[in-house]
Design a protein around this motif. Structure first.
Motif, PDB file in Angstrom:
ATOM      1  N   VAL A 167       0.835  -1.208   0.000  1.00 44.58           N
ATOM      2  CA  VAL A 167       0.000   0.000   0.000  1.00 44.58           C
ATOM      3  C   VAL A 167       0.869   1.258   0.000  1.00 44.58           C
ATOM      4  O   VAL A 167       0.621   2.197  -0.765  1.00 44.58           O
ATOM      5  N   THR A 168       1.907   1.287   0.825  1.00 40.24           N
ATOM      6  CA  THR A 168       2.756   2.485   0.880  1.00 40.24           C
ATOM      7  C   THR A 168       3.571   2.664  -0.399  1.00 40.24           C
ATOM      8  O   THR A 168       3.869   3.796  -0.780  1.00 40.24           O
ATOM      9  N   SER A 169       3.927   1.562  -1.058  1.00 39.87           N
ATOM     10  CA  SER A 169       4.693   1.703  -2.299  1.00 39.87           C
ATOM     11  C   SER A 169       3.830   2.207  -3.452  1.00 39.87           C
ATOM     12  O   SER A 169       4.335   2.860  -4.363  1.00 39.87           O
ATOM     13  N   GLN A 170       2.539   1.923  -3.425  1.00 41.94           N
ATOM     14  CA  GLN A 170       1.662   2.324  -4.514  1.00 41.94           C
ATOM     15  C   GLN A 170       0.970   3.663  -4.269  1.00 41.94           C
ATOM     16  O   GLN A 170       0.511   4.293  -5.219  1.00 41.94           O
ATOM     17  N   THR A 171       0.863   4.063  -3.020  1.00 41.98           N
ATOM     18  CA  THR A 171       0.191   5.319  -2.686  1.00 41.98           C
ATOM     19  C   THR A 171       1.136   6.169  -1.850  1.00 41.98           C
ATOM     20  O   THR A 171       2.188   5.715  -1.431  1.00 41.98           O
ATOM     21  N   ASP A 172       0.744   7.382  -1.606  1.00 42.86           N
ATOM     22  CA  ASP A 172       1.531   8.273  -0.757  1.00 42.86           C
ATOM     23  C   ASP A 172       1.029   8.258   0.675  1.00 42.86           C
ATOM     24  O   ASP A 172       1.289   9.176   1.446  1.00 42.86           O
ATOM     25  N   ALA A 173       0.320   7.217   1.047  1.00 41.50           N
ATOM     26  CA  ALA A 173      -0.310   7.159   2.360  1.00 41.50           C
ATOM     27  C   ALA A 173       0.721   6.921   3.457  1.00 41.50           C
ATOM     28  O   ALA A 173       1.699   6.194   3.278  1.00 41.50           O
ATOM     29  N   ASP A 174       0.472   7.546   4.588  1.00 38.07           N
ATOM     30  CA  ASP A 174       1.272   7.324   5.781  1.00 38.07           C
ATOM     31  C   ASP A 174       0.813   6.017   6.425  1.00 38.07           C
ATOM     32  O   ASP A 174      -0.362   5.658   6.330  1.00 38.07           O
ATOM     33  N   ILE A 175       1.712   5.318   7.075  1.00 40.85           N
ATOM     34  CA  ILE A 175       1.370   4.026   7.686  1.00 40.85           C
ATOM     35  C   ILE A 175       0.246   4.187   8.696  1.00 40.85           C
ATOM     36  O   ILE A 175      -0.605   3.292   8.840  1.00 40.85           O
ATOM     37  N   SER A 176       0.182   5.335   9.376  1.00 37.94           N
ATOM     38  CA  SER A 176      -0.872   5.532  10.374  1.00 37.94           C
ATOM     39  C   SER A 176      -2.260   5.664   9.746  1.00 37.94           C
ATOM     40  O   SER A 176      -3.267   5.534  10.429  1.00 37.94           O
ATOM     41  N   ASN A 177      -2.327   5.915   8.453  1.00 44.37           N
ATOM     42  CA  ASN A 177      -3.613   6.055   7.766  1.00 44.37           C
ATOM     43  C   ASN A 177      -4.047   4.782   7.056  1.00 44.37           C
ATOM     44  O   ASN A 177      -5.013   4.786   6.309  1.00 44.37           O
ATOM     45  N   ILE A 178      -3.316   3.689   7.261  1.00 43.65           N
ATOM     46  CA  ILE A 178      -3.644   2.414   6.635  1.00 43.65           C
ATOM     47  C   ILE A 178      -4.301   1.507   7.659  1.00 43.65           C
ATOM     48  O   ILE A 178      -3.756   1.292   8.731  1.00 43.65           O
ATOM     49  N   THR A 179      -5.476   1.000   7.306  1.00 41.52           N
ATOM     50  CA  THR A 179      -6.187   0.066   8.183  1.00 41.52           C
ATOM     51  C   THR A 179      -6.312  -1.272   7.455  1.00 41.52           C
ATOM     52  O   THR A 179      -6.812  -1.316   6.328  1.00 41.52           O
ATOM     53  N   ILE A 180      -5.869  -2.335   8.116  1.00 37.36           N
ATOM     54  CA  ILE A 180      -5.966  -3.675   7.555  1.00 37.36           C
ATOM     55  C   ILE A 180      -6.935  -4.463   8.424  1.00 37.36           C
ATOM     56  O   ILE A 180      -6.710  -4.615   9.624  1.00 37.36           O
TER      57      ILE A 180
END
Length: 184
Positions: A167-180
């Motif tokens: 997810v971080t490699s494909q988007t500019d999202a911060d790890i704190s904004n990723i929910t799995i």
């Protein structure tokens, strides 16, 4: 007797039919091809015999996987319907002659963002599945990204790090904004 177009066409059709019959006869399977093997033969003593089958953990897990898979399928359908509705409305705004240039520019920008999100979601989902995950869905909403994972073995820290890396490699999202989220 005069040979006309009808006679020539009729002769051509008869020749084509004859060729089809010959080819069918030539390439038809032989009796050896149709004979059942001994391993696939059903013994007459077992025909009609009822057998009790108990439900065990494997059956429950398979049923759970089916319902989880159908949940993801239903979510995909709902997501696609929502996307179609939004993109249709944006297209109407772009085609509306009476709307001003600022509104059209905003609609174009919004449509571009939606299309980019769709492409990113598809890319993330494809890459996650390529890493061996059973099934998944990605939702991108601004800077927030949610990934639903269908994993029968459960989520380990290794699996979470793989998904986070994708997810971080494909988007500019911060790890704190990723929910799995695992789907049960």
């Amino acid at each position: 007797m005069k040979i006309g177009k009808r006679h020539v066409m009729l002769a051509g059709l008869v020749l084509a039919l004859g060729a089809a019959v010959y080819l069918n006869w030539q390439f038809a399977p032989t009796e050896d091809f149709v004979k059942p093997s001994k391993s696939s033969a059903v013994s007459d003593s077992n025909l009609g015999k009822a057998e009790f089958v108990s439900a065990n953990a494997a059956d429950e897990q398979q049923t759970s996987t089916k319902t989880s898979s159908s949940l993801l399928t239903e979510a995909r359908l709902n997501r696609q319907n929502a996307r179609d509705t939004v993109l249709e409305e944006l297209e109407k705004q772009l085609k509306d002659v009476s709307s001003d240039a600022a509104l059209k520019a905003q609609a174009l920008e919004s449509r571009t963002a939606h299309v980019n999100n769709i492409q990113l979601e598809n890319t993330v989902e494809t890459l996650i599945k390529a890493k061996g995950f059973t099934d998944c869905m990605a939702f991108i909403n601004g800077d927030k990204i949610t990934v639903l994972l269908l994993e029968s073995d459960g989520l380990t820290s290794e699996k979470i790090s793989i998904v986070t890396e994708i997810v971080t490699s494909q988007t500019d999202a911060d790890i704190s904004n990723i929910t799995i989220t695992p789907v049960k």
